[in-house]
Motif scaffolding. Structure first.
Motif, PDB file in Angstrom:
ATOM      1  N   ALA A   1       0.986  -0.930   0.290  1.00  0.00           N
ATOM      2  CA  ALA A   1      -0.046   0.004  -0.307  1.00  0.00           C
ATOM      3  C   ALA A   1       0.667   1.331   0.115  1.00  0.00           C
ATOM      4  CB  ALA A   1      -0.457   0.190   1.669  1.00  0.00           C
ATOM      5  N   ASP A   2       2.057   1.423   1.231  1.00  0.00           N
ATOM      6  CA  ASP A   2       2.713   2.717   1.726  1.00  0.00           C
ATOM      7  C   ASP A   2       4.237   2.425   0.198  1.00  0.00           C
ATOM      8  OD1 ASP A   2       0.269   3.586   2.768  1.00  0.00           O
ATOM      9  OD2 ASP A   2       1.133   2.464   3.880  1.00  0.00           O
ATOM     10  N   PHE A   3       4.529   3.225  -0.349  1.00  0.00           N
ATOM     11  CA  PHE A   3       5.572   3.874   0.083  1.00  0.00           C
ATOM     12  C   PHE A   3       7.053   4.270   0.733  1.00  0.00           C
ATOM     13  CE2 PHE A   3       3.931   5.450  -4.367  1.00  0.00           C
ATOM     14  CZ  PHE A   3       4.976   4.629  -5.524  1.00  0.00           C
ATOM     15  N   GLN A   4       8.107   3.213   0.932  1.00  0.00           N
ATOM     16  CA  GLN A   4       8.623   3.203   1.833  1.00  0.00           C
ATOM     17  C   GLN A   4      10.020   4.129   1.675  1.00  0.00           C
ATOM     18  OE1 GLN A   4      10.339  -1.058   1.928  1.00  0.00           O
ATOM     19  NE2 GLN A   4       8.223  -1.532   2.411  1.00  0.00           N
ATOM     20  N   PRO A   5      10.946   4.116   3.045  1.00  0.00           N
ATOM     21  CA  PRO A   5      12.152   5.152   2.085  1.00  0.00           C
ATOM     22  C   PRO A   5      12.854   4.467   1.462  1.00  0.00           C
ATOM     23  CG  PRO A   5      11.484   4.915   4.339  1.00  0.00           C
ATOM     24  CD  PRO A   5      10.651   3.963   4.040  1.00  0.00           C
ATOM     25  N   HIS A   6      14.212   4.920   0.499  1.00  0.00           N
ATOM     26  CA  HIS A   6      15.020   4.401  -0.284  1.00  0.00           C
ATOM     27  C   HIS A   6      16.058   5.473  -0.197  1.00  0.00           C
ATOM     28  CE1 HIS A   6      16.581   3.533  -4.526  1.00  0.00           C
ATOM     29  NE2 HIS A   6      17.015   2.770  -3.777  1.00  0.00           N
ATOM     30  N   VAL A   7      16.345   5.840  -0.914  1.00  0.00           N
ATOM     31  CA  VAL A   7      17.446   7.088  -1.051  1.00  0.00           C
ATOM     32  C   VAL A   7      16.629   8.520  -0.377  1.00  0.00           C
ATOM     33  CG1 VAL A   7      19.172   8.306  -1.903  1.00  0.00           C
ATOM     34  CG2 VAL A   7      18.534   6.477  -2.937  1.00  0.00           C
ATOM     35  N   ASP A   8      17.705   9.132   1.136  1.00  0.00           N
ATOM     36  CA  ASP A   8      17.155  10.193   1.526  1.00  0.00           C
ATOM     37  C   ASP A   8      18.887  10.614   1.688  1.00  0.00           C
ATOM     38  OD1 ASP A   8      16.683  12.299   2.095  1.00  0.00           O
ATOM     39  OD2 ASP A   8      15.724  11.486   4.155  1.00  0.00           O
ATOM     40  N   GLY A   9      19.449  11.730   0.441  1.00  0.00           N
ATOM     41  CA  GLY A   9      20.725  12.368   0.754  1.00  0.00           C
ATOM     42  C   GLY A   9      20.642  13.872  -0.033  1.00  0.00           C
ATOM     43  N   CYS A  10      21.526  13.667  -0.529  1.00  0.00           N
ATOM     44  CA  CYS A  10      22.269  15.508  -0.846  1.00  0.00           C
ATOM     45  C   CYS A  10      23.427  15.583  -1.669  1.00  0.00           C
ATOM     46  CB  CYS A  10      22.051  16.272   0.379  1.00  0.00           C
ATOM     47  SG  CYS A  10      23.358  17.871   0.619  1.00  0.00           S
ATOM     48  N   PHE A  11      22.938  16.154  -2.968  1.00  0.00           N
ATOM     49  CA  PHE A  11      23.667  15.910  -3.917  1.00  0.00           C
ATOM     50  C   PHE A  11      25.549  17.546  -3.175  1.00  0.00           C
ATOM     51  CE2 PHE A  11      20.439  15.589  -6.263  1.00  0.00           C
ATOM     52  CZ  PHE A  11      20.508  14.283  -7.233  1.00  0.00           C
ATOM     53  N   LEU A  12      26.573  16.225  -3.554  1.00  0.00           N
ATOM     54  CA  LEU A  12      27.086  17.055  -3.221  1.00  0.00           C
ATOM     55  C   LEU A  12      28.192  18.397  -4.608  1.00  0.00           C
ATOM     56  CD1 LEU A  12      29.233  14.151  -1.276  1.00  0.00           C
ATOM     57  CD2 LEU A  12      28.304  16.294  -0.417  1.00  0.00           C
TER      58      LEU A  12
END
Lengths: 112, 154
Positions: B64-75
């Motif tokens: 049913a739900d989306f789960q976390p995958h990538v949570d990042g930041c561009f350098l």
């Protein structure tokens, strides 16, 4: 399983140092006494022993003492565990790169 | 023998760097290849500038739900040439404790009329690869290969 994962941390920590990697490389060719392992390195025996102790804690090597000679052996299983982790990672990135290529090439058919 | 927690992967893609860049920089394109099907990918943030957020989510088939995958930041971001992102920081260089710490350095180089795409992925060490498996990273590998064949043979 959880223990295995935690202990992989110590394996990678052990492999993060060039002296320790050189020792592993050497032991791939067979067991060797500490004194002979230490020879190529420009450091005192106490410093070298610290490296060996990190390797031993990680389970990458084990050693045994016979008389006055301590001999080190490689635990190939531990090395294989590190390799397995890396190859899983490789599969993820390889697959992603393949899918990227497939996507881009299907969007941009080569002109002939 | 690979003995550091670093991976290098490269591939020649038969399209110019601008096309590869479009596959990366347009969210609806990235969603098509970032995660293997049948897992769905949703791009929540793709702010391609140093400090910009990079957030993707995943949903397994039937879930049913989306789960976390990538949570990042561009350098570092150089259009059509280079993308560097990390999961050790999130948007605005906020320090994070990711479930999988990595920095990825992706380069796009013109070569033989196509693009040499290279990914260099640096890992701190294997934090939590069991979670990696739980999140379904490896499911659908067979499907991904089949999809690849389908697309290329078309």
């Amino acid at each position: 399983m959880a223990n295995q994962q935690t202990s992989l941390d110590t394996v990678f920590h052990a492999l993060a140092d060039p002296t320790r990697r050189a020792v592993i490389g050497r032991l791939l060719g067979g067991a060797a006494p500490v004194k002979r392992l230490a020879e190529p390195f420009a450091m005192g025996l106490p410093a070298f022993m610290k490296h060996l102790s990190v390797l031993e804690t990680s389970g990458l090597i084990r050693s045994e003492k016979a008389g006055r000679v301590r001999t080190c052996h490689l635990n190939a299983d531990r090395l294989a565990a590190a390799e397995d982790w890396l190859s899983e990672q490789r599969a993820v990135w390889q697959g992603r790169t393949d899918r990227l290529a497939a996507f881009v090439e299907s969007q941009n058919p080569p002109t002939k | 023998m690979t003995n550091e927690s670093e991976l290098t992967i490269s591939r020649l893609i038969a399209a110019p760097p601008a096309a590869v860049w479009n596959a990366w920089s347009i969210p609806e394109n990235l969603e098509k290849w970032w995660i293997p099907a049948p897992i769905e990918c949703r791009v929540d943030m793709l702010d391609l500038r140093p400090g910009g957020g990079f957030v993707t989510r995943m949903r397994e088939e039937g879930a049913a739900d989306f789960q976390p995958h990538v949570d990042g930041c561009f350098l570092d971001v150089v259009p059509e040439k280079k993308i560097v992102f990390t999961t050790v920081l999130t948007e605005g260089w906020q320090p994070a404790e990711p479930w999988l710490a990595l920095t990825a350095i992706l380069t796009f180089e013109p070569q033989d009329g196509g693009t040499l795409y290279a990914a260099r992925v640096l890992h701190k060490n294997p934090d939590d690869s069991s979670k990696h498996l739980e999140l379904g990273f490896h499911e659908g590998w067979g499907t991904a290969i089949a999809q690849l064949a389908e697309l290329t043979e078309r």
